[in-house]
Design an enzyme around this catalytic site. Structure first.
Site, short mmCIF file in Angstrom:
data_model
loop_
_atom_site.label_atom_id
_atom_site.label_comp_id
_atom_site.label_asym_id
_atom_site.label_seq_id
_atom_site.Cartn_x
_atom_site.Cartn_y
_atom_site.Cartn_z
N GLU A 107 0.93 -1.15 0.01
CA GLU A 107 -0.08 -0.04 -0.06
C GLU A 107 0.87 1.16 -0.06
O GLU A 107 1.75 1.23 0.68
CB GLU A 107 -0.88 -0.01 1.19
CG GLU A 107 -1.72 1.28 1.30
CD GLU A 107 -2.84 1.25 2.52
OE1 GLU A 107 -3.71 1.93 2.71
OE2 GLU A 107 -2.29 0.80 3.56
N LYS B 65 -9.82 2.07 -2.47
CA LYS B 65 -9.89 1.57 -1.31
C LYS B 65 -11.38 2.15 -0.72
O LYS B 65 -11.85 3.33 -0.61
CB LYS B 65 -9.03 2.00 -0.03
CG LYS B 65 -9.04 1.64 1.41
CD LYS B 65 -7.64 2.26 1.84
CE LYS B 65 -7.65 1.72 3.54
NZ LYS B 65 -6.30 2.23 4.08
N CYS C 53 -5.64 -2.90 2.78
CA CYS C 53 -5.41 -2.56 4.21
C CYS C 53 -6.97 -2.78 4.94
O CYS C 53 -7.41 -3.66 5.15
CB CYS C 53 -4.76 -1.40 4.28
SG CYS C 53 -3.81 -1.12 6.00
#
Length: 276
Positions: A43, A113, A154
């Protein structure tokens, strides 16, 4: 036996975009010397994990130095690459965005995300991605010669609905480039990857930046692969490291036959529906 050889590229991210890109490409090329099918970056691999840096380092897709360099490397090295994530600018918004390249250098997948990292662990860490970033809203699966790969980033791994929807749509592997910190990493990183693997009887993969003690945000590192049985089959430490992992894709079907969790779901009582 169907095998996939993956390179977990746990690079050290510094406050210099060109150096980060150069380091990423160097590690990908080293992985290719060991015949990997897929190389995975962390990331925000080109950018320090800070809200101010997300703004400073943001790139537009069609004018992205980072994406051009990774696509060129994928083609030259004849390898699939998941380019972790970068701060991507679209109009007046910035997204935490992951791009998947095939071995000809073409983009075949993109995930933004969905769940922004807004946390406040009293006395330990506070961070609010929503100060600068906007959330994505799409579920993304990439079709590859080695199976369907579901994408997250994440904090997305904490949300069971995303993993289940991707699995029900055929994903055999779930990949979450991440950057857990020194508070949440030791507490939750392994547990979350094992849990999502067990929940859905898939492989889960997390690739993080190495720990940079000079950075304002300290990544936990510990890039890993969890199997459909819930084992951690390979894991890095804190330092910069290239980890080569052989994945036996036949294990997915074996585990699902032994413990038929997906088949035994009570669909007469509950169901998860993807938002159209």
């Amino acid at each position: 036996m169907v095998n996939l050889k993956v390179g977990l590229c746990q690079i050290n991210v510094v406050d210099d975009k060109d150096k980060n890109i150069e380091n990423a490409i160097s590690m990908i090329k080293e992985a290719c010397k060991r015949d990997v099918d897929l190389a995975i970056l962390p990331e925000m691999f080109n950018c320090p994990y800070e809200n101010s840096k997300f703004i400073e380092y943001a790139e537009e897709k069609d004018d992205s130095k980072t994406l051009r360099a990774i696509g060129k490397t994928a083609k030259e090295e004849d390898v699939y690459i998941l380019a972790g994530s970068i701060p991507e600018k679209i109009n007046d918004r910035i997204y935490n965005s992951s791009y998947f390249f095939d071995n000809t250098g073409n983009i075949i997948g993109n995930h933004k995300k969905m769940h922004l990292f807004d946390i406040d662990v009293k006395g330990q860490i506070s961070f609010k991605e929503s100060d600068t970033l906007s959330p994505g809203d799409s579920f993304n699966i990439v079709n590859t010669p080695f199976g369907k790969i579901g994408l997250g980033i994440c904090y997305d791994i904490r949300f069971v609905e995303l993993a289940r929807i991707l699995t029900l749509e055929g994903a055999d592997i779930l990949i979450y480039p991440g950057a857990f910190n020194l508070t949440t990493g030791p507490a939750h990183w392994e547990t979350l990857f094992k849990s999502r693997a067990l929940d859905n009887q898939v492989y889960t993969i997390g690739v993080a930046p190495a720990l940079n003690k000079d950075a304002n945000y300290n990544s936990f590192g510990h890039s890993l692969v969890a199997s459909p049985w819930g084992d951690i089959i390979s894991e890095c430490g804190y330092e910069e490291e290239l980890k080569i992992v052989d994945i036996d894709l036949d294990k997915i079907e074996t585990v699902r036959e032994e413990i038929p969790v997906l088949k035994n779901r009570r669909r007469d009582l509950y169901e998860i529906n993807k938002r159209k």
